[in-house]
Scaffold this active site. Structure first.
Site, PDB file in Angstrom:
ATOM      1  N   ASP A 204       0.838  -1.201   0.000  1.00  0.00           N
ATOM      2  CA  ASP A 204       0.000   0.000   0.000  1.00  0.00           C
ATOM      3  C   ASP A 204       0.879   1.260   0.000  1.00  0.00           C
ATOM      4  O   ASP A 204       0.665   2.177  -0.796  1.00  0.00           O
ATOM      5  CB  ASP A 204      -0.915  -0.028   1.237  1.00  0.00           C
ATOM      6  CG  ASP A 204      -1.786   1.209   1.343  1.00  0.00           C
ATOM      7  OD1 ASP A 204      -2.820   1.263   0.660  1.00  0.00           O
ATOM      8  OD2 ASP A 204      -1.423   2.135   2.094  1.00  0.00           O
ATOM      9  N   LYS A 208       1.449   4.246  -2.921  1.00  0.00           N
ATOM     10  CA  LYS A 208       1.354   5.682  -2.633  1.00  0.00           C
ATOM     11  C   LYS A 208       2.662   6.399  -2.989  1.00  0.00           C
ATOM     12  O   LYS A 208       2.650   7.511  -3.520  1.00  0.00           O
ATOM     13  CB  LYS A 208       1.002   5.886  -1.164  1.00  0.00           C
ATOM     14  CG  LYS A 208      -0.422   5.436  -0.833  1.00  0.00           C
ATOM     15  CD  LYS A 208      -0.630   5.318   0.664  1.00  0.00           C
ATOM     16  CE  LYS A 208      -2.070   4.956   0.996  1.00  0.00           C
ATOM     17  NZ  LYS A 208      -2.258   4.592   2.406  1.00  0.00           N
TER      18      LYS A 208
HETATM   19  N1  HSE Z   1      -4.928   0.816   4.395  1.00  0.00           N
HETATM   20  C1  HSE Z   1      -4.568   2.181   4.221  1.00  0.00           C
HETATM   21  C2  HSE Z   1      -3.778   2.648   5.429  1.00  0.00           C
HETATM   22  C3  HSE Z   1      -5.794   3.038   4.058  1.00  0.00           C
HETATM   23  O1  HSE Z   1      -3.740   1.932   6.437  1.00  0.00           O
HETATM   24  O2  HSE Z   1      -3.166   3.701   5.355  1.00  0.00           O
HETATM   25  C4  HSE Z   1      -5.468   4.457   3.685  1.00  0.00           C
HETATM   26  O3  HSE Z   1      -4.959   4.541   2.389  1.00  0.00           O
END
Ligand code: HSE
Ligand code: NDP
Length: 435
Positions: A204, A208
Site C-alpha cells: 500500500d 502511494k
Molecule cells: N490501508 C490504508 C492505510 C488506508 O492503512 O493507510 C489508507 O490509504
C-alpha cells in the site's frame, strides 16, 4: 439561474463500504451545502456493491450489483470508485472515461500501475480524473503537488503514508503490544486494506510512493519501480534497541531526486522501516495519522499532517474531488492533467545512498571491534558512531554508518554475519533524520 435550478451532476458510486458508506451519507446529509459549493446539485443516482442484499441501510432503488452497466449509463456524469483492487475496476473505469464520465477514485493500487492509461483515456474524452484520497486520506497532498508546487522544483518527499502500519508500530513502541492483536484492531477500525498484507508488507505504501514520486518529479513511476520492505520483520527487539538509543521505528516512503557524480539526474523511490530520532517530527506521528515532508528548491520544507485512513477522513478527500469535478462541469474546464514530461530514470536501490544502524551480539574478546570495523572499511563504508556494552561473556555492539550505497551496506552486513566473533546480528535498520 439559481444553483437549485441547474441540471444536477449525477453520480454513480462504486462500492459502499468503509469509505463509500461515508461518502453516501455525506452526499445526502450535506446535499444543500455541496450544491452551493459545486454550483449545481450533486445527486447520487446509482450505487454498485457486491451484495446488494447486505445493504438495507441504503436506498434500495439505487442499488445494483451490475457496476459494468452503471458506469456507462446515460444517466451518469461522474463515477466515484471506492471498491479497490485492479480488476475488474480498471476495465470499468476505462469504460466510464471512454463514455465521457469523469472519475474520482481512492484506489492507489490501480493508480500506481495504471495511471498512464487512465489519464490518457480521460484526456481523450476531455473529462477529469481526480484521486486525492488515494494518498494520505484526508490530507490535501496531491493537489499541492500537482497545482500549488507546479512552479517549483521538488527534491524530496518523505513521510508516513500508511495508517495501519503506523498504528501497529506506534502501539508496539508505546505499550509493547503484540503485532497481530494490533493489526486486528486496525482492521476493525477500517484502516486496513481488504487484504491487510497489502499494508503490512508495504504494498500500500509503495503504491502511494509511486503516485507521490510521479507527481513530484513529473515522471511515470509505477509500484514495480519502488523498493519495498514491510514491517513483518520488525521485532520488539528492534523497537527496544531503538528506544535505548533515543530513536523509534517508522515505515517511511522516501522519494528523492538524486544526482550521480557525472551529473545525471534520477529518482529514488523506496518504502522500508527506518529508525528516526524521537525528537524528529515524524516520530511524534502516532496511530493512523500520516505526515509527509516535501522539500522544494524555492518553497523550502513543507509538512502535511492529518488522518491518513478511515471512512470519514477519506470521504472528506473524495468529496473535495467530487465538488471540483462538479464545478468544472458547471463552469466548463478541466482539472490538472498528467504531467510526465521529465521522464527521469529510476535509480536501483543498491545505488541509493542510505545509512545503517547495525546491532550485533559479539564475543567479548580483544580485537572484535577491529575485525568488524575492517569489514566496513573493505566495503568503503564509513562508520559514524560505535557503542559497546559488555555483558558476561558477550558484548553488544551497535554501529551507525555514514551514507553509503545501499548495496555496499547490505554486503557489509552479510559479511559481518559470517565472522566467528559475531554471535548474532540482532537488528539491522536504515537510519533517517540525523544528517
Ligand atoms: N490501508 C490504508 C492505510 C488506508 O492503512 O493507510 C489508507 O490509504
Ligand atoms: P471496503 O472493503 O470497506 O468496501 C468495498 C466496497 O466495494 C463494498 O461495498 C463492496 O460491496 C464493494 N465491492 C467489492 N467488490 C465489488 C464488485 N465486484 N462489484 C461491486 N461492488 C464491489 O473498502 P474501503 O471502503 O476500505 O476501501 C475502498 C477503496 O478506498 C480502496 O481502494 C481503498 O484502498 C481506498 N482507501 C481506503 C481507505 C480506508 O481507510 N479504508 C483510505 C484511503 C483509501 P459489499 O459491501 O457488498 O461487500
Amino acid at each position: 439561474m439559481s444553483t437549485k435550478d441547474r441540471s444536477p451532476i449525477r453520480v454513480a458510486l462504486l462500492g459502499c463500504g468503509t469509505v463509500g458508506g461515508e461518502v453516501a451519507r455525506l452526499l445526502t446529509e450535506q446535499a444543500d451545502e455541496l450544491a452551493a459549493r459545486a454550483g449545481a446539485p450533486v445527486k447520487l443516482v446509482g450505487i454498485a456493491v457486491r451484495r446488494p442484499d447486505k445493504h438495507p441501510e441504503l436506498p434500495q432503488e439505487l442499488l445494483t450489483s451490475d457496476a459494468a452497466s452503471l458506469v456507462v449509463s446515460d444517466e451518469v456524469d461522474v463515477v466515484v470508485e471506492l471498491i479497490g483492487g485492479i480488476e475488474p475496476v480498471r476495465g470499468w473505469l476505462l469504460a466510464a472515461l471512454r463514455a465521457g464520465k469523469s472519475v474520482v477514485t481512492a484506489n492507489k493500487a490501480l493508480l500506481a500501475d495504471h495511471s498512464a492509461e487512465l489519464s490518457e483515456a480521460a484526456d481523450a474524452s476531455g473529462v477529469d480524473l481526480y484521486f486525492e484520497a488515494a494518498v494520505a486520506g484526508a490530507i490535501p497532498l496531491l493537489r499541492p503537488l500537482r497545482e500549488s508546487l507546479a512552479g517549483d522544483r521538488i527534491t524530496r518527499v518523505m513521510g508516513i503514508v500508511n495508517g495501519t502500519t503506523n498504528y501497529i508500530l506506534s502501539a508496539m513502541d508505546s505499550t509493547g503490544a503484540g503485532y497481530s492483536e494490533t493489526l486486528d484492531e486496525a482492521s476493525r477500525l477500517g484502516y486496513a486494506e481488504a487484504d491487510p498484507t497489502a499494508d503490512v508488507d508495504g504494498y500500500d505504501a509503495a503504491s502511494k510512493a509511486a503516485i507521490l514520486a510521479s507527481l513530484a518529479f513529473h515522471t511515470r513511476v509505477t509500484a514495480g519501480d519502488v523498493h519495498r520492505e514491510g514491517i513483518a520483520d520488525v521485532t520488539s527487539s528492534d523497537l527496544a534497541a531503538a528506544k535505548l538509543l533515543g530513536r523509534t521505528v517508522k515505515l517511511l516512503a522516501i522519494c528523492e531526486r538524486v544526482n550521480s557524480d557525472d551529473g545525471v539526474e534520477s529518482v529514488s523511490v523506496r518504502v522500508h522501516p527506518v529508525m528516526i530520532p524521537r525528537s524528529h517530527q515524524l516520530a511524534g506521528v502516532n496511530g493512523a495519522f500520516n505526515a509527509v515532508y516535501v522539500e522544494a528548491d524555492a518553497a523550502g520544507e513543507l509538512m502535511f499532517y492529518g488522518q491518513g485512513a478511515g471512512g470519514g477522513p477519506t470521504a472528506s478527500a473524495v468529496l473535495g474531488d467530487l465538488v471540483a469535478v462538479a464545478r468544472n462541469k458547471v463552469l466548463g474546464g478541466l482539472g490538472p492533467r498528467e504531467s510526465a514530461h521529465a521522464a527521469l530514470p529510476v535509480r536501483p536501490m543498491g545505488q541509493t545512498p542510505t545509512r545503517y544502524h547495525v546491532s550485533l551480539d559479539v564475543a567479548d574478546i580483544a580485537g572484535v571491534l577491529a575485525q568488524v570495523a575492517q569489514v566496513f572499511a573493505d566495503h568503503g563504508v564509513s562508520i559514524a558512531a560505535v557503542r559497546q556494552r559488555d555483558r558476561h561473556s558477550t558484548a553488544s555492539l551497535v554501529v551507525v554508518t555514514h551514507l553509503a550505497p545501499d548495496a555496499a551496506l547490505q554486503a557489509t552486513v552479510d559479511e559481518i554475519a559470517k565472522l566467528d566473533v559475531v554471535h548474532e546480528v540482532v537488528s539491522v535498520m536504515r537510519v533517517e533524520g540525523e544528517d
